[in-house]
Design an enzyme around this catalytic site. Structure first.
Site: not given
Length: 435
Positions: A95, A231, A229, A233
């Protein structure tokens, strides 16, 4: 207590807490413990991500699971495909962490594993020995997960706008798709953080480094900016003056719109204990009830699912629009903001003007021994402060589930008193670390 899993899957330093051997065993556990037949795997742009993706795939394949490799995609792609196809999914990502960390998120039909399932996986990893290979699964590379995910954007019915928009993709997993999806709906799009090299993910860019998107918004005279961010999400928003609009305020914007359209189910939103007291008051003034959960989007999702609410999330930018997706998705929610702005014909400042945020501060204290959060002296200070502040303040001290940190979050109407108490907590933690 979980040994490997935190609030957002398994996460740790590459080669230390997280190894390819561990990833291989996690892949095997998906067959032996979770009884899966098919697995989809994606990853972010870290230099280690493909190694871990192939390790999980090899472990799963060795026990007969058929594996679909989606390559570099945002986490919501894997989670959504897992849900639609009723299969298991794995996302290799840490992340917002730096490149030398990585992680393994496991999804069962689009939902993160239960605590019982996580513990069962951990037991398998630590206690099962070698296996005889009876059947070997197939491994294919496919764009189908990404293509099916793109279909959800049709639900928004977006039209081309005259907005000038800046975006920061954190050199991460949505670097390509964010530009592709947004370009068709804005007048101008300016992007940074879209040149991943394996080590620059989240490095001075992305939702944990908002100075980059603020600079871009001002440089390009943009109407607003989206910062994602690593990743993809979650995201945070800045307006044309570079003022930050966090996840709580984003939820306020969307929930207010949904209520005006009679689409906010049960007139309720789900937030976490991290949420500012000012945002809760603003929701109450609108006649919107707030349900608070523990920190972590899996807790938010569990509450949303159980009671069929429309929206919930965290002030960090994990936001779930449950009528469309059962996962936090920075790109989808940012495009929903476009929809709200167009249909209300209001500015971001106008949409959040009813909110009067309380002073709130968070300190991250480095601590590899996170058990010190349970020291009696810490709990006594928490109890004393909360009793003194009562309903005018909030005290939250917790160990991070993703990093070796203790997070101290304080909110109070008097900022000087807030600073004084924060200094007490920092001083006490320093003493405990030196003992």
């Amino acid at each position: 207590m979980a040994k490997y899993f935190g609030t957002d899957g398994i996460r740790g330093r590459v080669g230390l807490e997280l190894t390819t051997s561990l990833a291989f065993k996690v892949g095997q556990s998906i067959k032996d413990v979770l009884k899966a037949d098919t697995l989809v795997i994606g990853c972010d742009t870290r230099e280690s991500s493909y190694d871990f993706m192939y390790s999980v795939a090899s472990g799963a394949q060795s026990l007969g699971i058929n594996v679909i490799l989606a390559g570099v995609v945002p986490t919501p792609v894997i989670q959504y495909y897992s849900e639609v196809k009723k299969i298991y999914g794995v996302m290799i990502t840490a992340s917002h962490n730096p490149y030398h960390d990585n992680g393994i998120k496991v999804f069962k039909y689009g939902t993160k594993l239960s605590e019982e399932e996580e513990l069962a996986v951990e037991y398998f990893v630590d206690n099962r020995g070698e296996f005889d290979v009876i059947s070997v699964g197939k491994v294919i590379t496919s764009d189908e997960p990404l293509n099916i995910y793109k279909e959800i954007y049709k639900d928004l019915n977006l039209k081309k706008s005259n907005y000038v928009v800046a975006i920061d993709s954190a050199h991460g997993a949505n670097s390509v798709i964010a530009k592709e999806m947004l370009s068709g709906y804005v007048k101008e799009l300016h992007q940074i953080g879209a040149n991943p090299d394996g080590v620059n993910i989240n490095n001075g860019v992305g939702s944990t480094h908002l100075e980059s998107i603020i600079s871009l918004v001002k440089e390009k005279n943009a109407d607003f900016g989206f910062s994602y961010d690593g990743d993809g999400d979650r995201f945070l928003l800045v307006d044309n003056d570079g003022d930050i609009i966090d996840g709580d305020k984003i939820i306020y914007i969307i929930a207010s719109y949904l209520k005006s359209q009679n689409k906010l189910n049960k007139d309720t939103v789900v937030l976490t204990k991290m949420s500012n007291l000012g945002i809760i008051k603003a929701f109450n003034d609108l006649g919107i009830k707030v349900v608070k959960t523990d920190v972590g989007d899996k807790h938010v999702l569990a509450q949303i699912k159980e009671f069929d609410y429309s929206i919930g999330g965290e002030n960090s930018g994990h936001i779930i629009l449950f009528d469309h997706l059962s996962t936090g998705d920075g790109l989808f929610v940012s495009m929903y903001i476009l929809k709200v702005l167009e249909e209300t014909n209001k500015t971001l400042k106008e949409l959040i003007s009813p909110i009067n945020m309380y002073p709130q501060k968070m300190e991250n204290i480095k601590a590899y021994n996170k058990d010190i959060v349970n020291d009696q002296r810490i709990t006594d200070l928490v109890t004393k402060t909360q009793a003194l502040w009562s309903d005018d303040g909030k005290v939250l001290v917790r160990a991070s589930g993703t990093e070796p940190l203790i997070r101290v979050t304080l909110s109070y109407k008097d900022e000087k008193e807030l600073d004084k108490v924060m200094s007490e907590f920092i001083s006490l933690f320093k003493t405990l670390k030196e003992e």
